[in-house]
Design a protein around this motif. Structure first.
Motif, PDB file in Angstrom:
ATOM      1  N   ASN A  32       0.810  -1.222   0.000  1.00  0.00           N
ATOM      2  CA  ASN A  32       0.000   0.000   0.000  1.00  0.00           C
ATOM      3  C   ASN A  32       0.840   1.268   0.000  1.00  0.00           C
ATOM      4  O   ASN A  32       0.471   2.266  -0.618  1.00  0.00           O
ATOM      5  CB  ASN A  32      -0.978  -0.029   1.173  1.00  0.00           C
ATOM      6  CG  ASN A  32      -2.129  -0.987   0.904  1.00  0.00           C
ATOM      7  OD1 ASN A  32      -2.874  -0.805  -0.054  1.00  0.00           O
ATOM      8  ND2 ASN A  32      -2.238  -2.029   1.703  1.00  0.00           N
ATOM      9  N   ILE A  33       1.976   1.223   0.677  1.00  0.00           N
ATOM     10  CA  ILE A  33       2.862   2.395   0.630  1.00  0.00           C
ATOM     11  C   ILE A  33       3.274   2.667  -0.817  1.00  0.00           C
ATOM     12  O   ILE A  33       3.325   3.813  -1.261  1.00  0.00           O
ATOM     13  CB  ILE A  33       4.108   2.179   1.514  1.00  0.00           C
ATOM     14  CG1 ILE A  33       3.729   2.250   2.990  1.00  0.00           C
ATOM     15  CG2 ILE A  33       5.174   3.226   1.205  1.00  0.00           C
ATOM     16  CD1 ILE A  33       4.896   2.124   3.930  1.00  0.00           C
ATOM     17  N   MET A  34       3.532   1.606  -1.551  1.00  0.00           N
ATOM     18  CA  MET A  34       3.959   1.789  -2.939  1.00  0.00           C
ATOM     19  C   MET A  34       2.881   2.466  -3.778  1.00  0.00           C
ATOM     20  O   MET A  34       3.185   3.193  -4.723  1.00  0.00           O
ATOM     21  CB  MET A  34       4.352   0.442  -3.566  1.00  0.00           C
ATOM     22  CG  MET A  34       5.657  -0.134  -3.060  1.00  0.00           C
ATOM     23  SD  MET A  34       7.007   1.057  -3.027  1.00  0.00           S
ATOM     24  CE  MET A  34       7.182   1.441  -4.753  1.00  0.00           C
ATOM     25  N   LYS A  35       1.625   2.243  -3.416  1.00  0.00           N
ATOM     26  CA  LYS A  35       0.543   2.894  -4.169  1.00  0.00           C
ATOM     27  C   LYS A  35       0.565   4.402  -3.957  1.00  0.00           C
ATOM     28  O   LYS A  35       0.164   5.161  -4.817  1.00  0.00           O
ATOM     29  CB  LYS A  35      -0.815   2.329  -3.734  1.00  0.00           C
ATOM     30  CG  LYS A  35      -1.003   0.882  -4.159  1.00  0.00           C
ATOM     31  CD  LYS A  35      -2.440   0.460  -4.048  1.00  0.00           C
ATOM     32  CE  LYS A  35      -2.591  -0.976  -4.539  1.00  0.00           C
ATOM     33  NZ  LYS A  35      -3.954  -1.300  -4.908  1.00  0.00           N
ATOM     34  N   VAL A  36       1.000   4.811  -2.778  1.00  0.00           N
ATOM     35  CA  VAL A  36       1.097   6.251  -2.513  1.00  0.00           C
ATOM     36  C   VAL A  36       2.342   6.830  -3.176  1.00  0.00           C
ATOM     37  O   VAL A  36       2.304   7.908  -3.755  1.00  0.00           O
ATOM     38  CB  VAL A  36       1.135   6.529  -0.990  1.00  0.00           C
ATOM     39  CG1 VAL A  36       1.194   8.027  -0.722  1.00  0.00           C
ATOM     40  CG2 VAL A  36      -0.062   5.905  -0.298  1.00  0.00           C
TER      41      VAL A  36
END
Ligand SMILES: Cc1ncc(C[n+]2csc(CCOP(=O)(O)OP(=O)(O)O)c2C)c(N)n1
Ligand code: SF4
Ligand code: SF4
Ligand SMILES: [Mg+2]
Lengths: 306, 393, 302
Positions: A32-36
């Motif tokens: 999910n961090i990568m999506k940000v």
């Protein structure tokens, strides 16, 4: 309006097919961090679970450039990457190091402290699963009091870790860096907001993220998130952020639940005696008190100097 | 422009001329001045690079490796304890095939702790996959740092390279050096444009992946082949440099007065320089002695050393380090290259350990000992400890 | 000499079983070695372990390629891996399954033995840990070691690791499994096992420096994003069943799934209504989605 779950893109820059254990908290955090962070990002991983579950040659879960050198040098390598990008005309590329608690609180502390002091323009994410999981669950400086690990076994005489968890976020805060925050796999909104904030800042940014580990903590795979919630509700984990040193607790449990309600869900605490639980509860109470006072003090300090 | 400068200055200056993109370095005697000079160049605005003032050599090598893996030309320098602290990451540099250049000021590795010339710091790193060059004067320091990037970045090579210079004897000694003009340096050394390893969001790749047994052996072969292949590149770069700037170092080895020589002494580093004078003196006395300057330990100049052995009656190898229980590392290397290729006596001379001065008389002793071996056809003594109290030499 | 290959999943204790078998054979006066396949697989992923037994000292240090016996701790592996690969003619496959041996088509000229080791373990140990029961089945089906020896092996390896009391229970489980194991001659496979091709470049084709670059190969895509080639759905024991009628499209499961194998899809031909779709090629069956769903739209089933 700050970012929420529904603002995240569908595409995974950390793809399925990775080999993390079922129910791995770190996998949720990283994905999910990568999506940000988005595509214009370059990743460093030291030796840890993520290194191994994120790629096995020739297959890679990362869709962005990704790099590994060794265990203790996340901050140094991320620095080298960022500085190199600067000379190659790619100043706008975000460099992120994803290190475990061992690679941060223990063996990586020296390089980390130095990069923080130099205020390197990188994001350092410590995913905290509170032990060396990749090598089979050994204690780290970030392992909590009482916890069973393979190097703090529940023996006949000594049961679990006898020492308390090291407060890494506060250590980094003492470096006067632009951004320090804690977050948790169990609080999506809080975490996404902090990651987005970090992404849009310059200088050294540090995030310590609670990442439950069913394998190492001995809990059923489906309660990864529930445990993370209980950690915060009991005060075992404080959610805060500090922009330019101004500390603010970002989630305050209405009433803290007994630490026992957190412990009982996990096999790693099963052996703890009433006495040990009392000691840990006492520690949590003090920590919570300290965190609250610290928040006040750092806010006041700021007002008096502005 | 000729100026009287130290070896450390020559190294820092050459790094500036090589237009390195990223420097990450940490001070250690006697390399400190390299770091300080680069700091001056940067703060005076004459060197345009990202300079990372790291907190240790481990981080220096880590940042250098990652900068190079990102696609930048990267530089660092160290010595002794610092090199030992880098040990783990040296293998990453070569494994990822990163053309990093690093001057190493050879100094005693403790214990006992000392700061003077000894090669027991670099010798344990022979297996780290770095090209290892050894130089004898400050001009060569300067020239080899520039040549090193040409060699290391060649598509047939892509390996990191150390330029080894003796502590104090070069690092802190001034002598005239022809410092290269920027235009000349740019003509000789184009900018670095890697195709095999870089971190670019527009063309993502993984550099440093967890790798199962199916692939690692092939990778090792590739790196070994690249090291072997670098021999040709070292020669080509040497010749091109000689053509452009008039200074010819001979490639992998340099032979000095070896025509009709009966014995040869193989040297590394600054002892070569002193030995030239000794050779001249002995030649004047009619003694047929010759000198072979071993300029590279990796790749090892196997063919060149075999050729030397085929032309003389005795060979000696000088060492400034000891591999306990065997002998000097340079000797071990030479002997293994010569196995099955010669019957002549081979002997090993240890001198200058811990920074002790290697005197003309010491080198004379080596040559005279070699002449005796040549005459008898036997090795008088395999491992000769020169000037060691209580030990017969 | 006889050689045994154990197929299990990370966390099922295949290595302990292999060690206990070695200890059992040792107690009967043999020389025995046991070792894991040296991998880095996490919990749930298919793993291998090996035991090699001989009457004299064993010098061979290679892995086992042509086993005499194969032990399968989890029958869901039968679809994922070719468990009979290299198995000698006349060899025996011991499978933990509820099925009868005649129901499994694993190949001819072999013997197939089955036991519901999970059932036994649940009965005797109260937990679905099958690495002891399966050893009882092994003793019965192969006769290569005695049941007595198996008990000694379990007391030695399990006892030292998890305590004598629990080890004794495990012996009881093994004994019960011994009694319930049945064997039959192997039946031919319905179709040949399709082995996934492997990309094995030579020194000229292999990218230098170990760089992971994007490429299409005989074994599919490699490089960034190519882990999608690794179908982790086979790790699953529990399966999420979705009732999209109940879904309120909060996207919590979509967020919390560690694999990222849930997608939000239009539902009920209604452009305002969304539901979820789970890509079972990757779902490891952790159950987080079901646990976090506020409307209980997902249920985990075996
Ligand atoms: C210098 C060095 N020492 C030890 C190791 C072995 N090692 C690899 S990962 C690891 C533990 C990692 O722990 P942590 O950073 O907490 O990450 P986790 O695996 O828990 O996610 C250890 C000890 C190593 N790779 N390098
Ligand atoms: S051991 Fe823990 S952190 Fe590591 S992959 Fe498994 S669940 Fe994740
Ligand atoms: S059970 Fe649910 S959360 Fe777990 S892997 Fe499958 S879809 Fe994802
Ligand atoms: Mg950890």
């Amino acid at each position: 309006m700050s970012i929420g779950i529904k603002d995240l893109p569908e595409e995974n820059l950390f793809t399925a097919g990775h080999t993390a254990c079922a129910g791995c908290g770190a996998a949720i955090v990283v994905r999910n961090i990568m999506k940000v962070l988005g595509e214009n990002t370059v990743i460093y991983t030291p030796a840890n679970c993520l290194l191994v579950f994120g790629a096995t040659y020739p297959h890679i879960a990362w869709k962005v450039p990704y790099h590994h050198v060794a265990f203790e040098n996340t901050a140094a390598c991320a620095t080298g990457m960022k500085r190199a990008l600067n000379t190659l005309g790619k100043e706008d590329t975000t460099v992120v190091g994803f290190a475990g608690d061992g690679g941060t609180a223990d063996i990586g502390m020296q390089a980390l402290s130095a990069a923080a002091e130099r205020n390197e323009d990188i994001i350092y994410v410590m995913y905290d699963n509170e032990a060396y999981m990749n090598t089979g669950i050994q204690r780290s400086g970030s392992t909590p009091y009482g916890a069973w690990t393979t190097t703090t076994p529940a023996g006949k005489v000594i049961k679990g870790k006898e020492l308390f968890k090291k407060d890494v976020a506060q250590i980094i805060l003492a470096h006067n860096v632009p951004y320090v925050a804690t977050a948790s796999v169990g609080y999506p909104q809080d975490m996404l907001k902090k990651v987005e904030k970090a992404k849009n800042m310059k200088g050294f940014r540090f995030l310590q993220i609670y990442s439950s580990c069913p394998t190492g903590w001995r809990h059923p795979t489906d309660i990864t998130v529930e445990i993370a919630n209980k950690a915060v509700e009991s005060g075992m984990w404080t959610l805060f952020e500090a922009v330019d040193g101004r500390m603010e607790i970002t989630h305050r449990p209405k009433e803290r639940i007994p630490v026992q309600d957190y412990l009982k869900l996990q096999g790693r605490f099963r052996h703890m005696s009433e006495e040990q639980i009392r000691i840990l509860q006492n520690w949590v109470d003090k920590k919570w008190d300290r965190d609250s006072r610290l928040e006040k003090a750092l806010k006041m300090l700021d007002e008096s100097t502005d | 422009m000729k100026r009287v400068v130290t070896g450390n200055y020559a190294a820092a200056f050459a790094a500036m001329r090589a237009r390195v993109n990223v420097v990450a370095a940490f001070p250690i005697t006697p390399q400190t001045f390299i770091v300080e000079h680069i700091s001056e160049f940067v703060n005076d605005g004459i060197m345009d690079c990202e300079f990372i003032r790291v907190e240790s050599e481990h981080s220096a090598m880590s940042a250098t490796v990652s900068a190079s893996a990102t696609g930048a030309r990267a530089f660092t320098a160290t010595a002794s304890q610092g090199l030992a602290l880098m040990h783990e990451i040296l293998f990453t540099a070569s494994g990822m095939r990163l053309p990093i250049v690093m001057p190493v000021v050879n100094r005693t590795l403790a214990a006992p702790i000392g700061i003077w010339a000894e090669m027991n710091d670099v010798m344990p790193e022979r297996d780290a996959g770095w090209i290892l060059a050894f130089v004898e004067d400050n001009q060569e320091v300067h020239d080899m740092v520039l040549q090193a990037y040409r060699i290391a970045e060649d598509n047939r090579v892509l390996l990191p390279m150390m330029v080894n210079l003796d502590a104090f004897i070069l690092s802190h000694t001034v002598e005239p050096v022809d410092l290269m003009e920027p235009e000349d340096a740019d003509r000789f050394l184009p900018s670095y444009k890697p195709e095999h390893a870089y971190l670019d969001p527009e063309r993502p790749m993984g550099v440093g992946i967890f790798t199962p047994p199916e692939y690692i052996q092939e990778e090792r072969y590739q790196t070994h082949a690249a090291m072997e292949g670098s021999k040709q590149v070292i020669k080509e770069v040497n010749d091109e440099f000689a053509k452009m700037f008039g200074r010819d170092y001979g490639g992998l080895v340099e032979e000095y007065r070896m025509d009709d020589a009966e014995v040869a002494l193989l040297t590394l580093g600054t002892v070569t320089s002193t030995a030239r004078e000794v050779v001249d003196n002995l030649r004047a006395e009619g003694k047929k002695v010759g000198l072979v300057k071993v300029r590279f330990l990796r790749p090892y100049p196997t063919d060149e050393i075999r050729s030397v052995a085929s032309r003389v009656k005795a060979i000696g190898i000088y060492d400034r380090a000891i591999s306990y229980g065997v002998g000097g590392p340079a000797y071990i290397e030479a002997r293994s290259a010569l196995y099955g290729h010669t019957d002549i006596p081979i002997s090993n001379y240890l001198a200058g350990i811990g920074g002790r001065d290697v005197m003309l008389s010491d080198i004379e002793f080596m040559f005279n000992d070699l002449l005796k071996n040549a005459e008898s056809g036997k090795v008088r003594k395999e491992l000769v400890w020169i000037n060691t109290r209580g030990v017969e030499q | 000499m006889f050689e045994v290959r154990f197929h299990g999943r990370g966390g099922q204790g295949a290595v302990m079983a292999a060690q206990a078998l070695a200890s059992a054979a040792f107690s009967e006066g043999n020389y025995a070695v046991a070792f894991p396949y040296f991998g880095a697989e996490r919990r749930g992923a298919p793993v291998l372990a090996f035991t090699r037994v001989d009457s004299k000292k064993i010098y061979r240090k290679t892995q086992v390629y042509e086993p005499d016996f194969v032990v399968v701790l989890d029958d869901s592996l039968l679809e994922m891996v070719d468990v009979t690969e290299g198995l000698k003619d006349g060899g025996v496959v011991v499978v933990n399954t509820r099925k009868k041996p005649e129901e499994l088509a694993l190949g001819e000229n072999i013997k197939v033995a089955t036991v519901d080791a999970t059932g036994v373990a649940l009965e005797v140990l109260g937990q679905p840990i099958t690495n002891s029961s399966i050893l009882g089945a092994f003793a019965k089906a192969t006769g290569a070691v005695s049941m007595d020896a198996i008990e000694k092996g379990i007391m030695d390896i399990f006892g030292n690791k998890i305590g004598m009391k629990i080890a004794e229970k495990n012996c009881r489980a093994a004994k019960a499994a011994y009694d319930r194991t049945i064997s039959a001659d192997g039946r031919p496979r319905e179709k040949e096992f399709e082995k996934k091709p492997k990309w094995l470049p030579d020194v000229k084709e292999l990218p230098i420096g170990g760089a992971g670059v994007k490429m299409e190969t005989n074994a599919g895509m490699i490089g960034p994003g190519s882990f999608l080639e690794n179908k982790t759905g086979g790790w699953r024991t529990f399966m999420p069943i979705v009732e999209n009628d109940k879904c309120v499209a909060c996207q919590l499961c979509w967020y919390f799934c560690p694999e990222g194998c849930i997608t939000m899809v239009p539902y009920d031909n209604n452009r305002f209504k969304k539901g979820i779709a789970i890509d079972l090629d990757y779902c490891k069956g952790c159950g987080i989605c079901a646990h976090e769903c506020p409307t209980h739209a997902i249920e985990m089933k075996r």
